[in-house]
Scaffold this active site. Structure first.
Site, PDB file in Angstrom:
ATOM      1  CB  ALA A  22      37.392 -47.276  66.023  1.00 56.13           C
ATOM      2  CB  THR A  26      39.651 -43.425  60.824  1.00 58.65           C
ATOM      3  OG1 THR A  26      38.537 -43.450  59.932  1.00 58.65           O
ATOM      4  CG2 THR A  26      39.698 -44.714  61.624  1.00 58.65           C
ATOM      5  CG  HIS A 117      33.678 -50.100  74.814  1.00 58.73           C
ATOM      6  ND1 HIS A 117      34.072 -50.478  73.548  1.00 58.73           N
ATOM      7  CD2 HIS A 117      32.943 -51.144  75.280  1.00 58.73           C
ATOM      8  CE1 HIS A 117      33.593 -51.679  73.270  1.00 58.73           C
ATOM      9  NE2 HIS A 117      32.902 -52.098  74.298  1.00 58.73           N
ATOM     10  CB  CYS A 153      39.500 -42.496  98.961  1.00 58.85           C
ATOM     11  SG  CYS A 153      39.550 -43.301  97.349  1.00 58.85           S
TER      12      CYS A 153
HETATM   13  P1  NAD Z   1      37.381 -51.590  64.676  1.00 59.83           P
HETATM   14  O1  NAD Z   1      38.749 -51.021  64.626  1.00 59.83           O
HETATM   15  O2  NAD Z   1      37.232 -53.016  65.033  1.00 59.83           O
HETATM   16  O3  NAD Z   1      36.656 -51.378  63.285  1.00 59.83           O
HETATM   17  C1  NAD Z   1      36.615 -50.135  62.687  1.00 59.83           C
HETATM   18  C2  NAD Z   1      35.907 -50.315  61.343  1.00 59.83           C
HETATM   19  O4  NAD Z   1      35.748 -49.051  60.787  1.00 59.83           O
HETATM   20  C3  NAD Z   1      36.701 -51.183  60.366  1.00 59.83           C
HETATM   21  O5  NAD Z   1      35.902 -52.273  59.946  1.00 59.83           O
HETATM   22  C4  NAD Z   1      37.013 -50.239  59.184  1.00 59.83           C
HETATM   23  O6  NAD Z   1      36.752 -50.841  57.945  1.00 59.83           O
HETATM   24  C5  NAD Z   1      36.019 -49.120  59.396  1.00 59.83           C
HETATM   25  N1  NAD Z   1      36.524 -47.795  59.037  1.00 59.83           N
HETATM   26  C6  NAD Z   1      37.673 -47.216  59.432  1.00 59.83           C
HETATM   27  N2  NAD Z   1      37.745 -45.956  58.941  1.00 59.83           N
HETATM   28  C7  NAD Z   1      36.625 -45.768  58.203  1.00 59.83           C
HETATM   29  C8  NAD Z   1      36.125 -44.676  57.442  1.00 59.83           C
HETATM   30  N3  NAD Z   1      36.784 -43.537  57.344  1.00 59.83           N
HETATM   31  N4  NAD Z   1      34.940 -44.846  56.804  1.00 59.83           N
HETATM   32  C9  NAD Z   1      34.235 -46.010  56.901  1.00 59.83           C
HETATM   33  N5  NAD Z   1      34.675 -47.059  57.607  1.00 59.83           N
HETATM   34  C10 NAD Z   1      35.840 -46.946  58.263  1.00 59.83           C
HETATM   35  O7  NAD Z   1      36.540 -50.672  65.633  1.00 59.83           O
HETATM   36  P2  NAD Z   1      35.330 -51.012  66.577  1.00 59.83           P
HETATM   37  O8  NAD Z   1      34.431 -52.007  65.951  1.00 59.83           O
HETATM   38  O9  NAD Z   1      34.773 -49.713  67.039  1.00 59.83           O
HETATM   39  O10 NAD Z   1      36.019 -51.748  67.815  1.00 59.83           O
HETATM   40  C11 NAD Z   1      37.170 -51.202  68.389  1.00 59.83           C
HETATM   41  C12 NAD Z   1      37.073 -50.969  69.877  1.00 59.83           C
HETATM   42  O11 NAD Z   1      38.154 -50.127  70.222  1.00 59.83           O
HETATM   43  C13 NAD Z   1      35.868 -50.199  70.280  1.00 59.83           C
HETATM   44  O12 NAD Z   1      35.220 -50.958  71.220  1.00 59.83           O
HETATM   45  C14 NAD Z   1      36.344 -48.886  70.892  1.00 59.83           C
HETATM   46  O13 NAD Z   1      36.019 -48.819  72.261  1.00 59.83           O
HETATM   47  C15 NAD Z   1      37.817 -48.913  70.854  1.00 59.83           C
HETATM   48  N6  NAD Z   1      38.451 -47.827  70.071  1.00 59.83           N
HETATM   49  C16 NAD Z   1      37.949 -46.571  70.144  1.00 59.83           C
HETATM   50  C17 NAD Z   1      38.525 -45.559  69.409  1.00 59.83           C
HETATM   51  C18 NAD Z   1      37.943 -44.177  69.519  1.00 59.83           C
HETATM   52  O14 NAD Z   1      37.347 -43.830  70.543  1.00 59.83           O
HETATM   53  N7  NAD Z   1      38.047 -43.326  68.466  1.00 59.83           N
HETATM   54  C19 NAD Z   1      39.615 -45.803  68.579  1.00 59.83           C
HETATM   55  C20 NAD Z   1      40.120 -47.107  68.526  1.00 59.83           C
HETATM   56  C21 NAD Z   1      39.518 -48.110  69.289  1.00 59.83           C
END
Ligand code: NAD
Length: 251
Positions: A22, A26, A117, A153
């Site tokens: 994720a 961001t 996912h 369906c």
């Molecule tokens: P997580 O939220 O657990 O971790 C995200 C990590 O990214 C954090 O450790 C944070 O420190 C880091 N981070 C955030 N912004 C950053 C940036 N700009 N630069 C560097 N690092 C940054 O996310 P995850 O491990 O992907 O697990 C979350 C689950 O939720 C995933 O399985 C996913 O399917 C789902 N999810 C997806 C989305 C999306 O599709 N964009 C968004 C939220 C959650």
């Protein structure tokens, strides 16, 4: 120094796999799960078994998904997605595994993408498996408040994402494992690396002889395994690595 090290390794590598979470999105305005302000501060996700068993749960699911819909659909790829797409077109990347459901890697031009996912851009019917864009069913739910059903369906429609309690696609997982076992450089980025089995992939790559690099803003449980960790913003870090690659390419 650290971006230069990764650029050197990318330059030398004959098979690089990137794994994203994720955190890569961001900077496109989509909150991650675990950081302050993340999705879980606002809503408890609906478990798959509850979705199947109860109309109230399906209503809550569709309420949450409809609320998040425009956040995903209106988001644009950021510099990180764009650099990864370019690396693929330059044959620097052999594949990209993502936990994300936002489709932004493909929107940036990446093709070799495995979505562990699934994707929030589509819905699928739980009965017949028919897939469609999520836009129509979301509009229907917003208008009627009734969870949409399959036009073929009459089965329940659900986003083509893996909910809590739902099985992951074993064929996709096996392909991810194959990539992790056969690459010589595995770069994990923007993931807290706590969601299994996806978070086991960096460990698998390392156990099969790959160099492991982790780029993330916060520390992860896999950092001690990594050959290199880069802490900071993904956009800035990838830009720095890309600049070093440009320089290497002209030497
Ligand atoms: P997580 O939220 O657990 O971790 C995200 C990590 O990214 C954090 O450790 C944070 O420190 C880091 N981070 C955030 N912004 C950053 C940036 N700009 N630069 C560097 N690092 C940054 O996310 P995850 O491990 O992907 O697990 C979350 C689950 O939720 C995933 O399985 C996913 O399917 C789902 N999810 C997806 C989305 C999306 O599709 N964009 C968004 C939220 C959650």
């Amino acid at each position: 120094m650290m971006p230069r090290q990764l650029a050197d390794w990318l330059f030398e590598s004959t098979s690089t796999i990137v794994f994203t979470g994720a955190g890569i999105s961001t900077e496109s305005g989509i909150p991650d799960f675990r950081s302050p302000g993340g999705i879980w501060e606002h809503a408890q996700p609906v478990d798959f078994n509850d979705f199947v068993a109860s109309e109230d749960s399906r209503i809550e699911y569709w309420r949450q998904k409809s609320e998040a819909h425009s956040e995903y659909f209106d988001a644009q790829p950021n510099v990180g997605h764009e650099i990864l797409a370019r690396w693929e077109s330059q044959q620097r990347l052999d594949g990209l595994i993502t936990q994300n459901i936002d489709g932004l890697h493909q929107a940036a031009g990446s093709h070799k993408v495995l979505e562990i996912h699934g994707t929030a851009r589509e819905v699928s019917c739980l009965e017949c498996g028919k897939r469609d864009s999520a836009t129509g069913p979301v509009a229907e739910f917003l208008e009627t408040g009734v969870p949409p059903r399959c036009s073929d369906c009459n089965g329940s429609l659900k986003h083509a994402t893996i909910s809590f309690g739902q099985m992951l696609d074993t064929a996709v997982l096996e392909q991810c494992a194959e990539w992790a076992r056969s690459c010589d450089l595995f770069v994990a980025m923007g993931s807290s690396l706590v969601v299994h089995p996806a978070a086991g992939l960096p460990e698998m790559a390392k156990a099969h002889g790959a160099r492991l690099v982790i780029i993330n803003r916060d520390p992860t449980p896999c950092d001690s395994l990594a050959d290199l960790t880069i802490q900071g913003s993904l956009g800035e870090s990838l830009k720095a690595v890309d600049d070093c690659l440009e320089t290497l390419g002209h030497q």
